[in-house]
Scaffold this active site. Structure first.
Site, PDB file in Angstrom:
ATOM      1  CB  THR A 127      -0.450  -0.524   0.818  1.00  0.00           C
ATOM      2  OG1 THR A 127      -0.973   1.878   1.318  1.00  0.00           O
ATOM      3  CG2 THR A 127       0.370  -0.381   2.493  1.00  0.00           C
ATOM      4  CG  ASP A 128      -1.232   5.114  -1.179  1.00  0.00           C
ATOM      5  OD1 ASP A 128      -1.398   4.319   0.289  1.00  0.00           O
ATOM      6  OD2 ASP A 128      -1.479   5.800  -1.895  1.00  0.00           O
ATOM      7  CD  GLU A 129      -3.999   3.737   4.637  1.00  0.00           C
ATOM      8  OE1 GLU A 129      -3.165   3.553   5.352  1.00  0.00           O
ATOM      9  OE2 GLU A 129      -4.179   3.475   3.849  1.00  0.00           O
ATOM     10  CE1 TYR A 155      -3.242  -2.271   6.091  1.00  0.00           C
ATOM     11  CE2 TYR A 155      -2.912  -0.272   5.577  1.00  0.00           C
ATOM     12  CZ  TYR A 155      -3.125  -1.413   4.662  1.00  0.00           C
ATOM     13  OH  TYR A 155      -3.336  -1.353   3.517  1.00  0.00           O
ATOM     14  CE  LYS A 159       0.039  -4.571   3.361  1.00  0.00           C
ATOM     15  NZ  LYS A 159      -1.194  -6.083   2.496  1.00  0.00           N
TER      16      LYS A 159
HETATM   17  P1  NAD Z   1     -10.343  -6.691   3.117  1.00  0.00           P
HETATM   18  O1  NAD Z   1      -9.732  -6.512   4.509  1.00  0.00           O
HETATM   19  O2  NAD Z   1     -11.816  -6.129   1.658  1.00  0.00           O
HETATM   20  O3  NAD Z   1      -9.619  -8.188   2.219  1.00  0.00           O
HETATM   21  C1  NAD Z   1      -8.370  -8.868   2.895  1.00  0.00           C
HETATM   22  C2  NAD Z   1      -9.039 -10.335   2.312  1.00  0.00           C
HETATM   23  O4  NAD Z   1      -7.734 -11.025   3.982  1.00  0.00           O
HETATM   24  C3  NAD Z   1     -10.189 -11.025   3.703  1.00  0.00           C
HETATM   25  O5  NAD Z   1     -11.251 -12.115   2.750  1.00  0.00           O
HETATM   26  C4  NAD Z   1     -10.010 -11.680   5.063  1.00  0.00           C
HETATM   27  O6  NAD Z   1     -10.535 -12.617   5.597  1.00  0.00           O
HETATM   28  C5  NAD Z   1      -7.914 -12.401   4.634  1.00  0.00           C
HETATM   29  N1  NAD Z   1      -7.759 -12.595   5.634  1.00  0.00           N
HETATM   30  C6  NAD Z   1      -7.311 -11.588   6.754  1.00  0.00           C
HETATM   31  N2  NAD Z   1      -5.979 -12.387   7.387  1.00  0.00           N
HETATM   32  C7  NAD Z   1      -6.336 -13.502   6.812  1.00  0.00           C
HETATM   33  C8  NAD Z   1      -4.985 -14.808   7.166  1.00  0.00           C
HETATM   34  N3  NAD Z   1      -4.437 -14.773   8.829  1.00  0.00           N
HETATM   35  N4  NAD Z   1      -5.411 -15.871   6.375  1.00  0.00           N
HETATM   36  C9  NAD Z   1      -6.323 -15.809   4.950  1.00  0.00           C
HETATM   37  N5  NAD Z   1      -6.693 -15.065   5.011  1.00  0.00           N
HETATM   38  C10 NAD Z   1      -7.194 -13.335   5.852  1.00  0.00           C
HETATM   39  O7  NAD Z   1      -8.827  -6.085   2.173  1.00  0.00           O
HETATM   40  P2  NAD Z   1      -9.185  -5.041   0.915  1.00  0.00           P
HETATM   41  O8  NAD Z   1      -9.135  -4.260   0.673  1.00  0.00           O
HETATM   42  O9  NAD Z   1      -8.999  -6.460  -0.440  1.00  0.00           O
HETATM   43  O10 NAD Z   1      -7.042  -5.320   0.839  1.00  0.00           O
HETATM   44  C11 NAD Z   1      -6.748  -6.264  -0.013  1.00  0.00           C
HETATM   45  C12 NAD Z   1      -4.448  -6.295   0.076  1.00  0.00           C
HETATM   46  O11 NAD Z   1      -4.560  -5.126  -0.426  1.00  0.00           O
HETATM   47  C13 NAD Z   1      -4.823  -5.701   1.312  1.00  0.00           C
HETATM   48  O12 NAD Z   1      -2.960  -6.065   1.773  1.00  0.00           O
HETATM   49  C14 NAD Z   1      -3.782  -4.580   2.177  1.00  0.00           C
HETATM   50  O13 NAD Z   1      -2.635  -4.015   2.784  1.00  0.00           O
HETATM   51  C15 NAD Z   1      -3.776  -3.627   0.058  1.00  0.00           C
HETATM   52  N6  NAD Z   1      -4.480  -2.633  -0.249  1.00  0.00           N
HETATM   53  C16 NAD Z   1      -5.802  -2.473  -0.643  1.00  0.00           C
HETATM   54  C17 NAD Z   1      -6.207  -0.704  -0.615  1.00  0.00           C
HETATM   55  C18 NAD Z   1      -7.746  -0.589  -0.666  1.00  0.00           C
HETATM   56  O14 NAD Z   1      -7.880   0.642  -0.700  1.00  0.00           O
HETATM   57  N7  NAD Z   1      -8.525  -1.682   0.137  1.00  0.00           N
HETATM   58  C19 NAD Z   1      -5.202   0.362  -0.614  1.00  0.00           C
HETATM   59  C20 NAD Z   1      -3.633  -0.240  -1.364  1.00  0.00           C
HETATM   60  C21 NAD Z   1      -3.257  -1.907  -1.172  1.00  0.00           C
HETATM   61  P1  TYD Z   2     -10.428   4.589   4.760  1.00  0.00           P
HETATM   62  O1  TYD Z   2     -11.565   4.061   3.875  1.00  0.00           O
HETATM   63  O2  TYD Z   2     -10.592   3.985   6.044  1.00  0.00           O
HETATM   64  O3  TYD Z   2      -9.223   4.697   3.676  1.00  0.00           O
HETATM   65  P2  TYD Z   2      -8.006   4.377   4.327  1.00  0.00           P
HETATM   66  O4  TYD Z   2      -7.898   5.068   5.812  1.00  0.00           O
HETATM   67  O5  TYD Z   2      -6.772   4.166   4.551  1.00  0.00           O
HETATM   68  O6  TYD Z   2      -7.222   5.952   3.612  1.00  0.00           O
HETATM   69  O7  TYD Z   2     -11.015   5.796   5.177  1.00  0.00           O
HETATM   70  C1  TYD Z   2     -10.398   6.941   4.065  1.00  0.00           C
HETATM   71  C2  TYD Z   2     -10.369   8.459   4.472  1.00  0.00           C
HETATM   72  O8  TYD Z   2     -11.181   8.478   5.171  1.00  0.00           O
HETATM   73  C3  TYD Z   2      -9.196   8.365   6.194  1.00  0.00           C
HETATM   74  O9  TYD Z   2      -8.913   9.823   5.475  1.00  0.00           O
HETATM   75  C4  TYD Z   2     -10.090   8.067   6.798  1.00  0.00           C
HETATM   76  C5  TYD Z   2     -11.946   8.679   6.329  1.00  0.00           C
HETATM   77  N1  TYD Z   2     -12.976   8.131   7.097  1.00  0.00           N
HETATM   78  C6  TYD Z   2     -13.930   9.262   7.577  1.00  0.00           C
HETATM   79  O10 TYD Z   2     -14.058  10.037   7.946  1.00  0.00           O
HETATM   80  N2  TYD Z   2     -14.941   8.492   8.562  1.00  0.00           N
HETATM   81  C7  TYD Z   2     -15.107   7.334   7.982  1.00  0.00           C
HETATM   82  O11 TYD Z   2     -16.041   6.809   8.919  1.00  0.00           O
HETATM   83  C8  TYD Z   2     -14.289   6.335   7.831  1.00  0.00           C
HETATM   84  C9  TYD Z   2     -14.295   4.894   7.938  1.00  0.00           C
HETATM   85  C10 TYD Z   2     -13.542   6.799   7.070  1.00  0.00           C
END
Ligand code: NAD
Ligand code: TYD
Length: 347
Positions: A127-129, A155, A159
């Site tokens: 992630t970019d985080e 978090y 990562k």
């Molecule tokens: P999500 O929380 O929707 O899904 C995570 C999945 O992993 C779930 O299905 C969960 O059951 C499974 N999981 C969790 N712990 C596990 C374990 N111990 N063993 C097996 N499975 C397990 O997450 P997402 O938003 O789909 O993100 C997927 C990946 O992409 C993550 O690694 C996250 O860091 C990365 N990512 C997410 C975003 C975003 O905006 N959502 C952006 C950049 C990177």
């Molecule tokens: P989120 O979807 O949790 O992603 P991330 O924190 O990984 O970027 O949140 C996106 C942005 O929205 C973040 O700045 C936090 C804000 N946020 C709210 O203001 N209210 C909410 O209820 C949530 C879940 C997030």
């Protein structure tokens, strides 16, 4: 010949979208999805994939060494894509332990199993985080692959820890790794605890829309399918040992997204409530995706104004999907589905 790809976390948001992309774009490949089905995993999301003979679902924890080694020996995967993670910043602030366990130890277990069977690629979805945040008053600054890791939340720290371990496994053991670091995703199947689906679901039910602080924080939004296509490219054409940043130069203030959702759904902005800010809240994320464009010819295909309308439409036409999450019913799907199969199998 088709490849066998182990996809972890495929019952989650991005993993599921990736599973569907692979089954569609590479029908010769077999996809083996490993997911623990935590609260964030929803097997219903994969209902269609489960009908496909090229798809196998395995309920397991990536931290479970014995289970992972047994599966890797049985499947002899060519490639591994690790999406499995605890992914919600707010939860990591409340309880960091499980984030370190899944995100770091789970990654180690998967890489150890990958080494043993000799995969041609281990891809870590990051992630970019991991780069921390940028100030609001410096719109000229972006995260490049060379930006130092400087995390804010448990978090993002977990990562970043995993990313460092991936690089170590590449350098020390020669594991053929790649890492992608993407900005915030939005689109179908996102769990309604993240900003966009939470706001859509709450607005549809006329519930308050909780904006942290003033809502001035900036996130760089990318449609999930564009992220999945980028990972697919890295997997097949990316250079081993490299990191790739993925993003579409689409920066938005949180408050503007919430207002846009209200407008699209015909709801009053009076639903918006400003609540206590997140601890350590990152101000701005912004990816420089030049390397992806230059080296792999990747470009985001979905404009935010189209992607957000598609997403809102999806949540409108799939109210069952998120209502079953809100009611907790989705967690029974696995038992129902597999109890039936096991009973059928023993007939
Ligand atoms: P999500 O929380 O929707 O899904 C995570 C999945 O992993 C779930 O299905 C969960 O059951 C499974 N999981 C969790 N712990 C596990 C374990 N111990 N063993 C097996 N499975 C397990 O997450 P997402 O938003 O789909 O993100 C997927 C990946 O992409 C993550 O690694 C996250 O860091 C990365 N990512 C997410 C975003 C975003 O905006 N959502 C952006 C950049 C990177
Ligand atoms: P989120 O979807 O949790 O992603 P991330 O924190 O990984 O970027 O949140 C996106 C942005 O929205 C973040 O700045 C936090 C804000 N946020 C709210 O203001 N209210 C909410 O209820 C949530 C879940 C997030």
């Amino acid at each position: 010949m088709g490849k066998t790809i182990i996809v972890t976390g495929g019952a989650g948001f991005i993993g599921a979208n990736f599973v569907y992309l692979e089954l569609r774009e590479h029908p010769e490949d077999r996809i083996v999805c490993v997911d623990k089905l935590t609260y964030a995993g929803n097997l219903e999301t994969l209902a269609e994939a489960l009908q496909n003979p090229q798809f196998r679902f395995v309920k397991a924890d990536i931290c479970d060494r014995e289970a992972m080694f047994a599966l890797f020996r049985e499947e002899q995967p060519d490639m591994v894509v690790n999406f499995a993670a605890e992914s919600h910043v707010d939860r990591s602030i409340e309880d960091p332990g499980i984030f370190l366990q899944t995100n770091i130890i789970g990654t180690q277990v998967l890489m150890d199993a990958s080494r043993e069977v000799g995969v041609e690629r281990y891809h870590q979805v990051s992630t970019d985080e991991v780069y921390g945040d940028l100030p609001l008053d410096r719109p000229d600054l972006f995260f490049t692959e060379e930006t130092p890791l400087k995390t804010s939340s448990p978090y993002s720290s977990s990562k970043a820890g995993a990313d460092l371990l991936v690089n170590a496994y590449h350098r020390t053991y020669g594991l053929p790794t790649t890492i992608s670091r993407c900005s915030n995703n939005y689109g179908p199947y996102q769990f309604p605890e993240k900003l966009i689906p939470l706001m859509i679901a709450n607005a549809l039910e006329d519930k308050p829309l909780p904006v942290y602080g003033e809502g001035k924080n900036v996130r760089d939004w990318l449609y999930v399918e564009d992220h999945c296509k980028a990972i697919d490219l890295i997997l097949r054409q990316g250079k081993v040992g490299e990191v790739y940043n993925i993003g579409g130069h689409n920066e938005m203030h949180n408050i503007d997204i919430v207002r846009l959702i209200c407008q699209a759904l015909g709801k009053s902005e009076d639903l918006i409530v400003h609540v206590t800010d997140r601890k350590g809240h990152d101000m701005r994320y912004a990816i420089d995706p030049a390397k992806m464009q230059r080296e792999l010819g990747w470009q985001p295909e979905t404009l935010f104004r189209d992607g957000i309308q598609k997403t809102i439409q999806w949540y409108l036409t799939h109210q069952d999907w998120w209502q079953r999450i809100l009611s907790g019913d989705y967690q029974r799907y696995y038992e129902e589905m597999y109890a039936k199969r096991i009973a059928e199998g023993t007939k």
